[in-house]
Design a protein around this motif. Structure first.
Motif, short mmCIF file in Angstrom:
data_model
loop_
_atom_site.label_atom_id
_atom_site.label_comp_id
_atom_site.label_asym_id
_atom_site.label_seq_id
_atom_site.Cartn_x
_atom_site.Cartn_y
_atom_site.Cartn_z
N TYR A 192 0.80 -1.23 0.00
CA TYR A 192 0.00 0.00 0.00
C TYR A 192 0.84 1.28 0.00
CZ TYR A 192 -4.03 2.99 0.91
OH TYR A 192 -5.00 3.94 0.81
N ASP A 193 1.87 1.31 0.82
CA ASP A 193 2.65 2.55 0.95
C ASP A 193 4.11 2.22 1.19
OD1 ASP A 193 2.89 5.47 1.22
OD2 ASP A 193 3.40 5.03 3.30
N ASP A 194 4.96 3.11 0.71
CA ASP A 194 6.36 3.08 1.11
C ASP A 194 6.85 4.52 1.15
OD1 ASP A 194 6.36 3.44 -1.67
OD2 ASP A 194 8.10 2.17 -2.01
N CYS A 195 7.65 4.82 2.16
CA CYS A 195 8.20 6.16 2.30
C CYS A 195 9.44 6.12 3.18
CB CYS A 195 7.15 7.14 2.85
SG CYS A 195 6.73 6.87 4.56
N LEU A 196 10.22 7.19 3.09
CA LEU A 196 11.41 7.31 3.94
C LEU A 196 10.96 7.64 5.35
CD1 LEU A 196 13.66 9.46 1.58
CD2 LEU A 196 13.69 6.98 1.90
N CYS A 197 11.48 6.92 6.34
CA CYS A 197 11.05 7.16 7.71
C CYS A 197 12.04 6.54 8.69
CB CYS A 197 9.66 6.56 7.94
SG CYS A 197 8.95 7.01 9.53
N ILE A 198 12.29 7.23 9.80
CA ILE A 198 13.16 6.67 10.84
C ILE A 198 12.38 6.32 12.10
CG2 ILE A 198 15.27 7.82 10.02
CD1 ILE A 198 14.87 9.91 12.21
N GLY A 199 11.05 6.47 12.06
CA GLY A 199 10.23 6.27 13.25
C GLY A 199 9.94 4.82 13.59
N ALA A 200 9.17 4.65 14.67
CA ALA A 200 8.77 3.33 15.18
C ALA A 200 7.42 2.93 14.59
CB ALA A 200 8.69 3.36 16.70
N HIS A 201 7.30 1.66 14.20
CA HIS A 201 6.08 1.16 13.55
C HIS A 201 5.67 -0.19 14.13
CE1 HIS A 201 8.20 3.81 10.76
NE2 HIS A 201 7.00 4.18 10.38
N VAL A 202 4.41 -0.57 13.90
CA VAL A 202 3.95 -1.92 14.24
C VAL A 202 4.53 -2.89 13.22
CG1 VAL A 202 1.81 -1.08 15.32
CG2 VAL A 202 1.81 -1.68 12.88
N GLN A 203 4.43 -4.19 13.51
CA GLN A 203 4.92 -5.19 12.55
C GLN A 203 3.85 -5.56 11.54
OE1 GLN A 203 6.45 -8.20 15.37
NE2 GLN A 203 8.46 -7.69 14.52
N ASN A 204 2.58 -5.37 11.92
CA ASN A 204 1.47 -5.72 11.04
C ASN A 204 0.32 -4.75 11.32
OD1 ASN A 204 -1.17 -7.29 10.41
ND2 ASN A 204 0.43 -8.47 9.38
N THR A 205 -0.43 -4.39 10.28
CA THR A 205 -1.51 -3.41 10.47
C THR A 205 -2.60 -3.92 11.41
OG1 THR A 205 -2.66 -4.12 8.45
CG2 THR A 205 -1.10 -2.28 8.24
N SER A 206 -2.64 -5.22 11.66
CA SER A 206 -3.62 -5.77 12.61
C SER A 206 -3.42 -5.21 14.03
CB SER A 206 -3.54 -7.30 12.65
OG SER A 206 -2.26 -7.71 13.12
N GLU A 207 -2.25 -4.61 14.29
CA GLU A 207 -1.95 -4.05 15.62
C GLU A 207 -2.43 -2.60 15.77
OE1 GLU A 207 2.30 -4.76 16.65
OE2 GLU A 207 2.29 -5.98 14.82
N ILE A 208 -3.02 -2.02 14.72
CA ILE A 208 -3.34 -0.58 14.76
C ILE A 208 -4.65 -0.27 15.48
CG2 ILE A 208 -3.92 1.42 13.32
CD1 ILE A 208 -1.82 0.41 11.31
N GLY A 209 -5.70 -1.03 15.21
CA GLY A 209 -7.02 -0.69 15.75
C GLY A 209 -7.87 -0.03 14.68
N THR A 210 -8.90 0.70 15.09
CA THR A 210 -9.83 1.35 14.17
C THR A 210 -9.55 2.84 14.12
OG1 THR A 210 -11.51 -0.31 14.68
CG2 THR A 210 -12.28 1.72 13.64
N PHE A 211 -9.44 3.35 12.91
CA PHE A 211 -9.16 4.76 12.64
C PHE A 211 -10.47 5.55 12.64
CE2 PHE A 211 -9.07 7.90 9.09
CZ PHE A 211 -8.10 8.76 9.55
N ARG A 212 -10.49 6.67 13.38
CA ARG A 212 -11.66 7.55 13.41
C ARG A 212 -11.24 8.99 13.23
NH1 ARG A 212 -14.55 4.48 12.28
NH2 ARG A 212 -16.04 3.35 13.51
N ILE A 213 -11.84 9.67 12.25
CA ILE A 213 -11.64 11.11 12.10
C ILE A 213 -12.58 11.76 13.12
CG2 ILE A 213 -11.91 13.11 10.59
CD1 ILE A 213 -11.26 11.21 8.22
N ILE A 214 -12.02 12.51 14.07
CA ILE A 214 -12.87 13.10 15.11
C ILE A 214 -13.29 14.52 14.79
CG2 ILE A 214 -12.24 11.57 17.01
CD1 ILE A 214 -10.07 13.47 17.86
N SER A 215 -12.52 15.21 13.94
CA SER A 215 -12.94 16.53 13.46
C SER A 215 -12.06 16.92 12.28
CB SER A 215 -12.85 17.59 14.56
OG SER A 215 -11.50 17.85 14.89
N HIS A 216 -12.53 17.92 11.54
CA HIS A 216 -11.75 18.40 10.40
C HIS A 216 -12.19 19.81 10.07
CE1 HIS A 216 -15.21 17.70 7.69
NE2 HIS A 216 -15.41 16.65 8.46
N ASP A 217 -11.28 20.56 9.47
CA ASP A 217 -11.63 21.89 8.99
C ASP A 217 -10.77 22.23 7.78
OD1 ASP A 217 -9.14 23.21 10.10
OD2 ASP A 217 -10.12 22.67 11.99
#
Length: 152
Positions: A114-139
């Motif tokens: 799905y995605d690839d990018c340059l990054c030095i941060g910490a990540h999960v090993q599999n997207t199953s570890e993320i949970g459910t994404f909710r947009i709580i507000s936007h402008d």
């Protein structure tokens, strides 16, 4: 293979939220043809991302963003890394966020196919570890769409 020495990193991300940020960025690029976020503030409880868009997303667009991100998370994609030279990276990625003193070896983080990018941060090993994404507000102000979101 010996682990390459990369630049130091001064921030400890919350891996599920940080990995989700990658998915949100790719989703925005895919749905709106925009670039990745122009500004990001990623925290454990809630996060925000700003995108340069020519007009505000509709309510249908907001639902589509949320659904696409959650469908991607539900694919249980492996999150992997590869190390490449800056020269190789310049062929594949926008290098303008890379610090001037960056090491010659850079890290690419891949979220499945799905995605690839340059990054030095910490990540999960599999997207199953993320949970459910909710947009709580936007402008939308002066060409910038800001979304605030959390993980459930």
């Amino acid at each position: 293979m010996e682990q390459p020495q990369l630049n130091g990193h001064n921030k400890q991300e919350y891996p599920p939220m940080h990995t989700c940020e990658h998915i949100v960025n790719r989703t925005m690029v895919n749905l709106f043809g925009c670039g990745r976020a122009v500004s990001a503030h990623i925290e454990r409880k809630k996060s925000k991302l700003d995108f340069a868009l020519p007009q505000p997303p509709t309510d249908e667009d907001i639902a589509r963003i949320e659904n696409t991100v959650n469908e991607t998370i539900a694919r249980h994609l492996d999150v992997t890394t590869e190390f490449i030279t800056q020269e190789e990276a310049a062929q594949r990625f926008d290098m303008k966020r890379l610090p001037e003193n960056a090491s010659d070896t850079v890290r690419v983080v891949k979220v499945g196919d799905y995605d690839d990018c340059l990054c030095i941060g910490a990540h999960v090993q599999n997207t199953s570890e993320i949970g459910t994404f909710r947009i709580i507000s936007h402008d939308y102000n002066d060409g910038i769409f800001r979304m605030r979101f959390k993980l459930l």
